[in-house]
Design an enzyme around this catalytic site. Structure first.
Site, PDB file in Angstrom:
ATOM      1  N   LYS A   9       0.835  -1.206   0.000  1.00 59.91           N
ATOM      2  CA  LYS A   9       0.000   0.000   0.000  1.00 59.91           C
ATOM      3  C   LYS A   9       0.870   1.257   0.000  1.00 59.91           C
ATOM      4  O   LYS A   9       2.091   1.177   0.189  1.00 59.91           O
ATOM      5  CB  LYS A   9      -0.934  -0.066   1.218  1.00 59.91           C
ATOM      6  CG  LYS A   9      -1.923  -1.251   1.137  1.00 59.91           C
ATOM      7  CD  LYS A   9      -2.783  -1.359   2.386  1.00 59.91           C
ATOM      8  CE  LYS A   9      -3.731  -2.555   2.285  1.00 59.91           C
ATOM      9  NZ  LYS A   9      -4.584  -2.697   3.506  1.00 59.91           N
ATOM     10  N   TYR A  49     -12.174  -2.798  -3.146  1.00 57.85           N
ATOM     11  CA  TYR A  49     -12.760  -2.846  -1.795  1.00 57.85           C
ATOM     12  C   TYR A  49     -14.281  -2.816  -1.819  1.00 57.85           C
ATOM     13  O   TYR A  49     -14.905  -2.385  -0.840  1.00 57.85           O
ATOM     14  CB  TYR A  49     -12.203  -1.705  -0.940  1.00 57.85           C
ATOM     15  CG  TYR A  49     -10.811  -1.984  -0.407  1.00 57.85           C
ATOM     16  CD1 TYR A  49     -10.557  -3.083   0.417  1.00 57.85           C
ATOM     17  CD2 TYR A  49      -9.732  -1.155  -0.715  1.00 57.85           C
ATOM     18  CE1 TYR A  49      -9.292  -3.361   0.900  1.00 57.85           C
ATOM     19  CE2 TYR A  49      -8.452  -1.413  -0.221  1.00 57.85           C
ATOM     20  CZ  TYR A  49      -8.249  -2.520   0.592  1.00 57.85           C
ATOM     21  OH  TYR A  49      -6.993  -2.781   1.084  1.00 57.85           O
ATOM     22  N   PHE A  57     -15.790   3.208   7.297  1.00 56.40           N
ATOM     23  CA  PHE A  57     -14.391   3.511   6.999  1.00 56.40           C
ATOM     24  C   PHE A  57     -14.086   3.541   5.496  1.00 56.40           C
ATOM     25  O   PHE A  57     -12.968   3.846   5.098  1.00 56.40           O
ATOM     26  CB  PHE A  57     -13.463   2.519   7.711  1.00 56.40           C
ATOM     27  CG  PHE A  57     -13.713   1.064   7.368  1.00 56.40           C
ATOM     28  CD1 PHE A  57     -13.231   0.505   6.191  1.00 56.40           C
ATOM     29  CD2 PHE A  57     -14.432   0.247   8.240  1.00 56.40           C
ATOM     30  CE1 PHE A  57     -13.459  -0.832   5.882  1.00 56.40           C
ATOM     31  CE2 PHE A  57     -14.659  -1.095   7.942  1.00 56.40           C
ATOM     32  CZ  PHE A  57     -14.172  -1.635   6.756  1.00 56.40           C
ATOM     33  N   ARG A  85      -1.097 -14.490   4.032  1.00 56.62           N
ATOM     34  CA  ARG A  85      -1.875 -13.820   5.084  1.00 56.62           C
ATOM     35  C   ARG A  85      -1.175 -13.953   6.437  1.00 56.62           C
ATOM     36  O   ARG A  85      -1.203 -13.040   7.252  1.00 56.62           O
ATOM     37  CB  ARG A  85      -3.285 -14.416   5.173  1.00 56.62           C
ATOM     38  CG  ARG A  85      -4.142 -14.194   3.931  1.00 56.62           C
ATOM     39  CD  ARG A  85      -4.763 -12.822   3.874  1.00 56.62           C
ATOM     40  NE  ARG A  85      -5.759 -12.614   4.901  1.00 56.62           N
ATOM     41  CZ  ARG A  85      -6.540 -11.538   4.957  1.00 56.62           C
ATOM     42  NH1 ARG A  85      -6.437 -10.579   4.038  1.00 56.62           N
ATOM     43  NH2 ARG A  85      -7.411 -11.390   5.924  1.00 56.62           N
ATOM     44  N   THR A  91      -5.072  -7.773  10.610  1.00 52.97           N
ATOM     45  CA  THR A  91      -5.476  -6.506   9.992  1.00 52.97           C
ATOM     46  C   THR A  91      -5.045  -5.297  10.823  1.00 52.97           C
ATOM     47  O   THR A  91      -4.549  -4.312  10.278  1.00 52.97           O
ATOM     48  CB  THR A  91      -7.014  -6.488   9.809  1.00 52.97           C
ATOM     49  OG1 THR A  91      -7.387  -7.634   9.045  1.00 52.97           O
ATOM     50  CG2 THR A  91      -7.464  -5.235   9.088  1.00 52.97           C
ATOM     51  N   ARG A 102       2.970  -6.616   9.319  1.00 55.98           N
ATOM     52  CA  ARG A 102       2.235  -5.577  10.063  1.00 55.98           C
ATOM     53  C   ARG A 102       2.693  -5.509  11.516  1.00 55.98           C
ATOM     54  O   ARG A 102       2.739  -4.432  12.108  1.00 55.98           O
ATOM     55  CB  ARG A 102       0.737  -5.859   9.981  1.00 55.98           C
ATOM     56  CG  ARG A 102       0.152  -5.571   8.590  1.00 55.98           C
ATOM     57  CD  ARG A 102      -1.254  -6.128   8.466  1.00 55.98           C
ATOM     58  NE  ARG A 102      -1.904  -5.765   7.213  1.00 55.98           N
ATOM     59  CZ  ARG A 102      -3.030  -6.330   6.774  1.00 55.98           C
ATOM     60  NH1 ARG A 102      -3.614  -7.291   7.489  1.00 55.98           N
ATOM     61  NH2 ARG A 102      -3.564  -5.949   5.629  1.00 55.98           N
ATOM     62  N   ASN A 112      -1.803  -0.045   7.213  1.00 51.09           N
ATOM     63  CA  ASN A 112      -1.360  -1.407   7.537  1.00 51.09           C
ATOM     64  C   ASN A 112      -0.518  -2.067   6.435  1.00 51.09           C
ATOM     65  O   ASN A 112      -0.382  -3.280   6.368  1.00 51.09           O
ATOM     66  CB  ASN A 112      -2.531  -2.267   8.013  1.00 51.09           C
ATOM     67  CG  ASN A 112      -3.537  -2.561   6.919  1.00 51.09           C
ATOM     68  OD1 ASN A 112      -3.323  -2.216   5.759  1.00 51.09           O
ATOM     69  ND2 ASN A 112      -4.630  -3.212   7.271  1.00 51.09           N
ATOM     70  N   GLU A 126      -9.217 -10.734  -7.793  1.00 52.04           N
ATOM     71  CA  GLU A 126      -8.288  -9.610  -7.650  1.00 52.04           C
ATOM     72  C   GLU A 126      -7.165  -9.673  -8.689  1.00 52.04           C
ATOM     73  O   GLU A 126      -6.770  -8.638  -9.235  1.00 52.04           O
ATOM     74  CB  GLU A 126      -7.724  -9.590  -6.221  1.00 52.04           C
ATOM     75  CG  GLU A 126      -8.802  -9.202  -5.205  1.00 52.04           C
ATOM     76  CD  GLU A 126      -8.381  -9.324  -3.746  1.00 52.04           C
ATOM     77  OE1 GLU A 126      -9.221  -9.046  -2.866  1.00 52.04           O
ATOM     78  OE2 GLU A 126      -7.220  -9.706  -3.481  1.00 52.04           O
TER      79      GLU A 126
HETATM   80  P1  ABT Z   1      -6.776  -5.817   3.248  1.00 46.39           P
HETATM   81  O1  ABT Z   1      -5.612  -6.690   2.936  1.00 46.39           O
HETATM   82  O2  ABT Z   1      -6.510  -4.375   2.990  1.00 46.39           O
HETATM   83  O3  ABT Z   1      -8.049  -6.312   2.610  1.00 46.39           O
HETATM   84  O4  ABT Z   1      -6.923  -5.963   4.827  1.00 46.39           O
HETATM   85  P2  ABT Z   1      -7.478  -7.218   5.600  1.00 46.39           P
HETATM   86  O5  ABT Z   1      -7.964  -8.265   4.663  1.00 46.39           O
HETATM   87  O6  ABT Z   1      -6.462  -7.619   6.617  1.00 46.39           O
HETATM   88  O7  ABT Z   1      -8.718  -6.593   6.378  1.00 46.39           O
HETATM   89  P3  ABT Z   1     -10.174  -6.301   5.841  1.00 46.39           P
HETATM   90  B1  ABT Z   1     -11.236  -6.775   6.913  1.00 46.39           B
HETATM   91  O8  ABT Z   1     -10.375  -6.879   4.481  1.00 46.39           O
HETATM   92  O9  ABT Z   1     -10.214  -4.745   5.784  1.00 46.39           O
HETATM   93  C1  ABT Z   1     -10.018  -4.061   4.567  1.00 46.39           C
HETATM   94  C2  ABT Z   1      -9.473  -2.687   4.865  1.00 46.39           C
HETATM   95  O10 ABT Z   1     -10.419  -1.938   5.580  1.00 46.39           O
HETATM   96  C3  ABT Z   1      -9.807  -1.335   6.681  1.00 46.39           C
HETATM   97  N1  ABT Z   1     -10.662  -1.456   7.852  1.00 46.39           N
HETATM   98  C4  ABT Z   1     -11.294  -2.618   8.094  1.00 46.39           C
HETATM   99  C5  ABT Z   1     -10.777  -0.379   8.695  1.00 46.39           C
HETATM  100  O11 ABT Z   1     -10.189   0.675   8.462  1.00 46.39           O
HETATM  101  N2  ABT Z   1     -11.561  -0.509   9.798  1.00 46.39           N
HETATM  102  C6  ABT Z   1     -12.208  -1.672  10.099  1.00 46.39           C
HETATM  103  O12 ABT Z   1     -12.911  -1.745  11.112  1.00 46.39           O
HETATM  104  C7  ABT Z   1     -12.058  -2.795   9.210  1.00 46.39           C
HETATM  105  C8  ABT Z   1     -12.754  -4.099   9.466  1.00 46.39           C
HETATM  106  C9  ABT Z   1      -8.526  -2.016   6.947  1.00 46.39           C
HETATM  107  C10 ABT Z   1      -8.211  -2.762   5.719  1.00 46.39           C
HETATM  108  N3  ABT Z   1      -7.087  -2.196   5.008  1.00 46.39           N
HETATM  109  N4  ABT Z   1      -6.606  -1.161   5.074  1.00 46.39           N
HETATM  110  N5  ABT Z   1      -6.065  -0.217   5.041  1.00 46.39           N
HETATM  111 MG    MG Z   2      -9.223  -7.967   3.009  1.00 48.13          MG
END
Ligand code: ABT
Ligand code: MG
Length: 149
Positions: A9, A49, A57, A85, A91, A102, A112, A126
């Site tokens: 990112k 997304y 968010f 992962r 996350t 991370r 992150n 993707e």
């Molecule tokens: P990604 O790899 O970016 O998809 O992250 P990951 O799969 O670990 O986490 P998910 B649940 O897919 O979240 C996607 C992005 O949304 C952000 N997020 C998520 C928030 O900011 N607040 C939240 O409560 C949640 C659930 C974090 C993830 N990526 N970024 N930046």
């Molecule tokens: Mg994700």
């Protein structure tokens, strides 16, 4: 052979972590078959997304992902989706174990560092969203002929 989509990112790129992050997946034994540094359009970010589009968010997430260049990658190997992962970590970086990307480099969920596909179906979607077929180079790594003629 299994494939996954990984994306460093904008914060990972700005913090000069491209090499360090790629090194970890190479060292694990996975094979890099697609790689590009690119700016992300709002349209592409929103498609990527899409599952989060109704979450509070979402606007901040789109702003973050489009804020600077990302490093889009496809990696190949047995079990690469789940393993990547694990290498990436939880996350929320404060909950991610030390030794994960991370866990070692991140503090906040909105910074992150890296994305990894979370299942075979999302990996396939993707990869197709981010790469054309001809941008992927499938190859068999073998060190010996590159050290000895
Ligand atoms: P990604 O790899 O970016 O998809 O992250 P990951 O799969 O670990 O986490 P998910 B649940 O897919 O979240 C996607 C992005 O949304 C952000 N997020 C998520 C928030 O900011 N607040 C939240 O409560 C949640 C659930 C974090 C993830 N990526 N970024 N930046
Ligand atoms: Mg994700």
């Amino acid at each position: 052979m299994e494939r996954t989509f990984l994306m460093i990112k904008p914060d990972g790129v700005q913090r000069n972590l491209i090499g360090e992050i790629i090194r970890r997946f190479e060292a694990k034994g996975f094979t890099l078959i697609g790689l590009k540094l690119m700016n992300v359009s709002k349209e592409l970010a929103e498609k990527h997304y899409e599952v989060h589009k109704d979450r509070p968010f979402f606007p901040g997430l789109i702003e973050y992902i489009t804020s600077g260049p990302v490093t889009a990658m496809v990696w190949e190997g047995n079990g690469v989706i789940a393993s990547a992962r694990k290498i990436i970590g939880a996350t929320k970086p404060l909950e991610a174990e030390p030794g994960t990307i991370r866990g070692d480099y991140g503090v906040t969920v909105g910074r992150n560092l890296i994305h990894g596909s979370d299942a075979p179906e999302t990996a396939q979607t993707e990869i197709a969203l981010w790469f054309k077929d001809e941008e992927l180079a499938s190859w068999q790594p073998s060190l010996t002929p590159w050290i000895y003629e």
